[in-house]
Design an enzyme around this catalytic site. Structure first.
Site, mmCIF file in Angstrom:
data_model
loop_
_atom_site.group_PDB
_atom_site.id
_atom_site.type_symbol
_atom_site.label_atom_id
_atom_site.label_comp_id
_atom_site.label_asym_id
_atom_site.label_seq_id
_atom_site.Cartn_x
_atom_site.Cartn_y
_atom_site.Cartn_z
ATOM 1 C CE LYS A 55 31.563 1.254 10.482
ATOM 2 N NZ LYS A 55 30.578 1.320 11.560
ATOM 3 N N GLY B 74 34.348 -3.046 14.700
ATOM 4 C CA GLY B 74 34.961 -4.132 13.944
ATOM 5 C C GLY B 74 33.982 -5.194 13.502
ATOM 6 C CD GLU C 102 35.809 1.737 3.741
ATOM 7 O OE1 GLU C 102 35.281 2.819 4.066
ATOM 8 O OE2 GLU C 102 36.590 1.102 4.467
ATOM 9 C CE LYS C 103 43.124 -2.591 -3.257
ATOM 10 N NZ LYS C 103 43.159 -3.844 -4.013
ATOM 11 C CD GLU D 97 37.847 4.000 15.339
ATOM 12 O OE1 GLU D 97 38.070 3.004 14.625
ATOM 13 O OE2 GLU D 97 37.513 3.914 16.537
ATOM 14 C CD GLU E 77 34.125 2.766 12.827
ATOM 15 O OE1 GLU E 77 33.067 2.324 12.352
ATOM 16 O OE2 GLU E 77 34.763 2.173 13.716
ATOM 17 N NE ARG F 64 31.280 3.587 20.894
ATOM 18 C CZ ARG F 64 32.510 3.106 20.796
ATOM 19 N NH1 ARG F 64 33.442 3.514 21.649
ATOM 20 N NH2 ARG F 64 32.842 2.235 19.859
ATOM 21 N NE ARG G 208 40.575 -1.970 24.152
ATOM 22 C CZ ARG G 208 39.523 -1.688 23.380
ATOM 23 N NH1 ARG G 208 38.490 -2.532 23.360
ATOM 24 N NH2 ARG G 208 39.486 -0.604 22.640
#
Length: 461
Positions: free
Chosen positions: A117, A166, A201-202, A275, A289, A293, A339
């Site tokens: 990342k 995540g 990261e903020k 993303e 990120e 895939r 899902r």
């Protein structure tokens, strides 16, 4: 070269999806499976199936040597990794190529570059893609961390450089919490990903999660518009839509253009996803990120564009140029994916393996159910609880939600508790209908709205 045969190095619904795409293209399919998966649908559908090890993923689906040996034994031209497992493992991609086969995805170098990342963030910045305020690369000490927060303020996220899906994220709200969480986060990243690298990261409050589908053949790069993925539980997506319905047209154009610029910057080959976090108030988006895939949620993009993303992966990997240009790609209507998991919301979403005693799948225009299920199938306890994905299309979002409610009512999975009732409640919720949600919305909604409804699946109730 033209791909004539492929080994599917995955399981579950994505393996079924890949097999069907391959057969449409006339490609012979070989499915690997663990000892626990001998009866799965993908094994029944493939032209050939090879057992590669015991149930534990490390000894089967994550065993590079076993997968390569199976591919050599089957004499395939290519290997498709699906999502999860080895799909974003650069060493696996290299091993496939070294064995004389095609890896259906980007190169090992591209996977390693974009999978880190910190490096991906640097690539994005160089390509002119906005990034979330945070550390300039990896940080290795608390002093560095405190220097960053002096600029960004709190709260901040401590993120694993090699994390994904995540995972490897901790939110800290003050200096004392940073002191406590920093060493723990580094140790956790090392244990989980084999890489203790972290960065800061903020936290963008009330942000939405928006991602752009990209395709590339190494020379030509396009986007297939964006997806809205803000309904998440524990940073895992639950419900996805395409397109993102509240984006202003000019922001959508800039967002999608930035994803293509990033793909071009690395000469991307195959399907991938860029993303972002999107701040509604400032109408600003920030790079998060790249997933190198196919994504779980790819069907909603297929429903609104008419492009079969998995077939496109096969074509590009076989040496063909992209079959579409950007001017060929447009959005028609709206699509939503739910899902469906074998989990019990009444018991903290505990996974619930077991035997499927009844399966009734909704049909009709604009309804699709990607699944690995059949009546009598025994869900093993060793893997992800995803059973399938209900995908619905409509002329607009309101029509899509109405069709989704009907399809959810018709979908029957008996024998195990599922999350069908959760999605029925979301589809009927006024805030969801209005699009008034963000990445933290669902967890609060589960504690209030869903709990008030009983918080139980219809099967358990």
């Amino acid at each position: 070269m033209t791909i004539r045969s492929v080994l599917i190095a995955n399981r579950g619904e994505i393996a079924v999806r890949i097999i069907r795409a391959a057969k449409t293209l006339g490609i012979r399919t070989v499915q690997v499976y663990s000892a626990a998966d001998a009866d799965m649908l993908a094994v029944k559908l493939a032209d050939e199936a090879i057992e590669i090890g015991p149930p534990a993923p490390k000894k089967s689906y994550l065993n590079i040597a076993a997968v390569i040996a199976a591919a050599k034994r089957a004499g395939v031209d290519a290997v498709h990794p699906g999502y999860g497992f080895l799909s974003e493992n650069g060493d696996f991609a290299d091993a496939v190529v070294s064995a004389g086969m095609i890896f259906i995805g980007p190169s090992g170098d591209a996977i390693r570059l974009l999978g880190d990342k910190v490096q991906a963030r640097a690539v994005a910045e160089k390509a002119g893609v906005p990034t979330v305020p945070g550390s300039d690369g990896r940080i290795s000490s608390l002093d560095q961390a405190h220097a960053v927060t002096a600029q960004t303020g709190f709260p901040v996220m401590i993120k694993a450089a090699a994390g994904g899906g995540g995972r490897g994220i901790r939110i800290v709200n003050d200096p004392a919490e940073l002191d406590k969480q920093f060493p723990q986060a580094s140790a956790e990243a090392l244990a989980s990903f084999g890489d203790g690298g972290i960065y800061l990261e903020k936290v963008i409050t009330r942000a939405r999660h928006v991602e752009v589908q990209i395709l590339g053949d190494g020379e030509n790069f396009v986007h297939c518009f964006e997806r809205e993925c803000s309904l998440q539980r524990r940073r895992q997506k639950v419900w996805e839509e395409a397109p993102s319905f509240l984006l202003p047209a000019d922001v959508r154009q800039k967002l999608c253009d930035s994803a293509v610029a990033l793909a071009a910057a690395v000469g991307y080959r195959g399907a991938g996803t860029v993303e972002y976090l999107y701040d509604d108030e400032s109408q600003t988006f920030y790079f998060i990120e790249v997933n190198t895939r196919i994504q779980v949620e790819h069907p909603v993009t297929e429903m609104i564009t008419g492009i079969d993303l998995v077939q496109e992966m096969f074509r590009v990997a076989g040496g063909a140029s992209l079959s579409v240009r950007q001017s060929d790609i447009s959005v028609r209507g709206h699509a939503i994916e739910c899902r469906i998991n074998a989990e019990d919301p009444a018991r903290g979403f505990m996974p619930a393996p077991g035997r499927i005693s009844r399966l009734a799948v909704p049909e009709g225009e604009g309804v699709r159910f990607d699944t690995m299920l059949y009546e009598g199938y025994m869900i093993p306890p060793f893997y992800d609880s995803l059973l399938g994905k209900l995908i619905v299309w409509g002329e607009d979002r309101a029509a899509c939600l109405a069709r989704l409610s009907r399809a959810l009512a018709e979908l029957k999975i008996e024998g195990v508790p599922t999350t069908i009732a959760l999605h029925q409640a979301l589809a009927a919720d006024a805030q969801v209908a209005a699009g008034a949600f963000h990445t933290r919305f669902l967890e609060t909604w589960l504690e209030t709205e869903f709990a008030a409804l009983g918080g139980r699946t219809a099967e358990v109730a």
